[in-house]
Design a protein around this motif. Structure first.
Motif, PDB file in Angstrom:
ATOM      1  N   UNK A  76     -10.679   9.787   2.040  1.00 53.67           N
ATOM      2  CA  UNK A  76     -10.402   8.678   1.136  1.00 53.67           C
ATOM      3  C   UNK A  76     -11.584   8.481   0.198  1.00 53.67           C
ATOM      4  N   UNK A  77     -11.327   8.465  -1.111  1.00 48.55           N
ATOM      5  CA  UNK A  77     -12.388   8.329  -2.111  1.00 48.55           C
ATOM      6  C   UNK A  77     -12.164   7.036  -2.886  1.00 48.55           C
ATOM      7  N   UNK A  78     -13.156   6.157  -2.848  1.00 47.88           N
ATOM      8  CA  UNK A  78     -13.025   4.817  -3.428  1.00 47.88           C
ATOM      9  C   UNK A  78     -13.424   4.810  -4.897  1.00 47.88           C
ATOM     10  N   UNK A  79     -13.137   3.679  -5.560  1.00 51.94           N
ATOM     11  CA  UNK A  79     -13.287   3.557  -6.994  1.00 51.94           C
ATOM     12  C   UNK A  79     -14.605   2.974  -7.463  1.00 51.94           C
ATOM     13  N   UNK A  80     -14.665   2.672  -8.739  1.00 50.96           N
ATOM     14  CA  UNK A  80     -15.875   2.233  -9.431  1.00 50.96           C
ATOM     15  C   UNK A  80     -16.518   1.026  -8.751  1.00 50.96           C
ATOM     16  N   UNK A  81     -17.782   1.176  -8.375  1.00 53.77           N
ATOM     17  CA  UNK A  81     -18.552   0.080  -7.823  1.00 53.77           C
ATOM     18  C   UNK A  81     -18.097  -0.398  -6.466  1.00 53.77           C
ATOM     19  N   UNK A  82     -17.130   0.289  -5.868  1.00 53.35           N
ATOM     20  CA  UNK A  82     -16.566  -0.147  -4.587  1.00 53.35           C
ATOM     21  C   UNK A  82     -17.102   0.704  -3.444  1.00 53.35           C
ATOM     22  N   UNK A  83     -17.185   0.082  -2.275  1.00 55.58           N
ATOM     23  CA  UNK A  83     -17.759   0.726  -1.111  1.00 55.58           C
ATOM     24  C   UNK A  83     -16.675   1.133  -0.124  1.00 55.58           C
ATOM     25  N   UNK A  84     -17.073   1.868   0.903  1.00 55.27           N
ATOM     26  CA  UNK A  84     -16.093   2.329   1.884  1.00 55.27           C
ATOM     27  C   UNK A  84     -15.345   1.170   2.536  1.00 55.27           C
ATOM     28  N   UNK A  85     -15.985   0.001   2.618  1.00 57.39           N
ATOM     29  CA  UNK A  85     -15.320  -1.151   3.236  1.00 57.39           C
ATOM     30  C   UNK A  85     -14.133  -1.643   2.418  1.00 57.39           C
ATOM     31  N   UNK A  86     -14.054  -1.248   1.150  1.00 59.48           N
ATOM     32  CA  UNK A  86     -12.927  -1.667   0.325  1.00 59.48           C
ATOM     33  C   UNK A  86     -11.654  -0.888   0.654  1.00 59.48           C
ATOM     34  N   UNK A  87     -11.758   0.188   1.449  1.00 60.49           N
ATOM     35  CA  UNK A  87     -10.576   0.762   2.090  1.00 60.49           C
ATOM     36  C   UNK A  87     -10.291  -0.129   3.284  1.00 60.49           C
ATOM     37  N   UNK A  88      -9.224  -0.870   3.242  1.00 62.09           N
ATOM     38  CA  UNK A  88      -8.903  -1.845   4.274  1.00 62.09           C
ATOM     39  C   UNK A  88      -8.872  -1.197   5.664  1.00 62.09           C
ATOM     40  N   UNK A  89      -9.486  -1.875   6.643  1.00 60.17           N
ATOM     41  CA  UNK A  89      -9.519  -1.355   8.013  1.00 60.17           C
ATOM     42  C   UNK A  89      -8.109  -1.054   8.529  1.00 60.17           C
ATOM     43  N   UNK A  90      -7.185  -1.983   8.294  1.00 60.08           N
ATOM     44  CA  UNK A  90      -5.823  -1.807   8.809  1.00 60.08           C
ATOM     45  C   UNK A  90      -5.132  -0.639   8.113  1.00 60.08           C
ATOM     46  N   UNK A  91      -5.371  -0.475   6.822  1.00 61.54           N
ATOM     47  CA  UNK A  91      -4.811   0.651   6.085  1.00 61.54           C
ATOM     48  C   UNK A  91      -5.262   1.967   6.719  1.00 61.54           C
ATOM     49  N   UNK A  92      -6.547   2.063   7.020  1.00 61.80           N
ATOM     50  CA  UNK A  92      -7.088   3.286   7.633  1.00 61.80           C
ATOM     51  C   UNK A  92      -6.531   3.498   9.035  1.00 61.80           C
ATOM     52  N   UNK A  93      -6.402   2.419   9.805  1.00 61.94           N
ATOM     53  CA  UNK A  93      -5.847   2.524  11.151  1.00 61.94           C
ATOM     54  C   UNK A  93      -4.394   2.985  11.108  1.00 61.94           C
ATOM     55  N   UNK A  94      -3.624   2.460  10.173  1.00 58.82           N
ATOM     56  CA  UNK A  94      -2.229   2.877  10.053  1.00 58.82           C
ATOM     57  C   UNK A  94      -2.124   4.351   9.684  1.00 58.82           C
ATOM     58  N   UNK A  95      -3.014   4.816   8.817  1.00 63.65           N
ATOM     59  CA  UNK A  95      -3.028   6.243   8.486  1.00 63.65           C
ATOM     60  C   UNK A  95      -3.379   7.085   9.713  1.00 63.65           C
ATOM     61  N   UNK A  96      -4.330   6.612  10.504  1.00 60.86           N
ATOM     62  CA  UNK A  96      -4.726   7.371  11.698  1.00 60.86           C
ATOM     63  C   UNK A  96      -3.580   7.445  12.699  1.00 60.86           C
ATOM     64  N   UNK A  97      -2.777   6.382  12.785  1.00 59.87           N
ATOM     65  CA  UNK A  97      -1.638   6.390  13.709  1.00 59.87           C
ATOM     66  C   UNK A  97      -0.557   7.358  13.259  1.00 59.87           C
ATOM     67  N   UNK A  98      -0.592   7.745  12.007  1.00 62.19           N
ATOM     68  CA  UNK A  98       0.365   8.726  11.486  1.00 62.19           C
ATOM     69  C   UNK A  98      -0.152  10.149  11.661  1.00 62.19           C
ATOM     70  N   UNK A  99      -1.220  10.319  12.437  1.00 59.76           N
ATOM     71  CA  UNK A  99      -1.710  11.656  12.739  1.00 59.76           C
ATOM     72  C   UNK A  99      -2.809  12.155  11.845  1.00 59.76           C
ATOM     73  N   UNK A 100      -3.583  11.234  11.247  1.00 61.69           N
ATOM     74  CA  UNK A 100      -4.681  11.636  10.379  1.00 61.69           C
ATOM     75  C   UNK A 100      -6.024  11.323  11.015  1.00 61.69           C
ATOM     76  N   UNK A 101      -6.962  12.215  10.823  1.00 65.36           N
ATOM     77  CA  UNK A 101      -8.373  11.897  11.053  1.00 65.36           C
ATOM     78  C   UNK A 101      -8.923  11.433   9.704  1.00 65.36           C
ATOM     79  N   UNK A 102      -9.073  10.128   9.576  1.00 60.43           N
ATOM     80  CA  UNK A 102      -9.431   9.509   8.305  1.00 60.43           C
ATOM     81  C   UNK A 102     -10.946   9.404   8.174  1.00 60.43           C
ATOM     82  N   UNK A 103     -11.456   9.772   7.011  1.00 56.80           N
ATOM     83  CA  UNK A 103     -12.870   9.548   6.699  1.00 56.80           C
ATOM     84  C   UNK A 103     -12.951   8.832   5.353  1.00 56.80           C
ATOM     85  N   UNK A 104     -13.578   7.665   5.355  1.00 54.59           N
ATOM     86  CA  UNK A 104     -13.883   6.928   4.124  1.00 54.59           C
ATOM     87  C   UNK A 104     -15.395   6.954   3.956  1.00 54.59           C
TER      88      UNK A 104
END
Length: 290
Positions: free
Chosen positions: A27-55
């Protein structure tokens, strides 16, 4: 859990989520934004779909290396930048090296979509699928409205409370008019980001990279991986024509637009976007098998 990796000559802060044996998703974030701007729940939902997520934190934000010695760059047309989006794509490829990932499914949002595009162009073997969200192939495609420009270029905050107030002001302008603004979430993330790092000049250096990197349309014409382009029809910061230009530039790209979506990804749209990303990966797997 934030970890550090040495990649492309800099230090990159990253956060892995899910089973390392699952499908790699960067996951690659946008201008001036940090990894925390990828919502925790969004990342968890992606992981439950079979992804090893890295932000991760891009260079010049968060806990990754900052180019403070470069100062505040000139944003006038034709001015040189301390680095380009291709260098930031090199950071992403270097992080993948550090993770032991030969290739990954890549999702970028806003400037992160531009970096993901540059990664697919400059490091084609590293991208299994490409998802470009609320992004553009060129600063000339989908330019911001005057109101969005005014919000983006407002004076930087001097303290934590000012950062929270400024974030609320910005997102009230560029957020999704068809969905209620989650003010509590915006305030919480603004405070968290301020506590991790506050470097307005770093954001300006990232913006200089966008402006100096020019048009990627020609390079995108050579991209051959399954591609999804997601855009809000009410986006004032990168107008929907930017998403349409991205999809037009990449052979076979699927364009998905949403009425009432601005320059954010409202919670009700997570499921259709995640479904589309999953479908994209199925196309990739079928192509690899065939």
């Amino acid at each position: 859990m934030t970890l550090m990796a040495r990649a492309n000559g800099i230090d990159i802060a990253y956060d892995p989520i899910g089973d390392p044996q699952d499908r790699p998703l960067l996951l690659i974030m946008g201008l001036g934004s940090q990894l925390v701007h990828w919502d925790d729940e969004f990342c968890e939902l992606l992981s439950r779909r079979g992804h090893h997520v890295v932000r991760f934190d891009n260079r010049d934000v968060g806990l990754s290396t900052h180019f403070r010695k470069a100062g505040v760059p000139d944003l006038t047309p034709g001015a040189a930048a301390p680095y380009l989006l291709s260098d930031m794509a090199g950071d992403a490829a270097g992080l993948m090296d550090a993770l032991g990932w030969p290739a990954a499914h890549v999702v970028g949002i806003s400037m992160g979509g531009m970096i993901a595009q540059a990664l697919a162009i400059g490091h084609p073997g590293r991208v299994l699928t490409l998802t470009s969200i609320m992004s553009t192939p060129s600063p000339e495609a989908g330019p911001p409205t005057p109101e969005a420009m005014a919000a983006l270029f407002g004076p930087p905050a001097a303290d934590r409370q000012g950062a929270i107030e400024r974030a609320l002001e910005v997102w009230s302008v560029i957020g999704s008019p068809g969905y209620p603004l989650d003010r509590e979430r915006v305030a919480r993330l603004a405070g968290l980001a301020f506590d991790r790092d506050h470097d307005p000049a770093g954001t300006t250096r990232q913006l200089a990279a966008i402006l100096a990197s020019g048009d990627r349309s020609e390079g995108l014409a050579g991209v051959r991986v399954p591609t999804l382009v997601v855009h809000g029809e009410a986006d004032p910061l990168v107008q929907v024509s930017g998403g349409r230009a991205t999809a037009a530039a990449i052979p076979g790209a699927r364009l998905m637009t949403f009425e009432g979506m601005g320059h954010d990804l409202p919670r009700p749209l997570w499921e259709p976007v995640m479904n589309a990303i999953t479908d994209l990966q199925a196309r990739s797997a079928a192509a690899a098998a065939g």
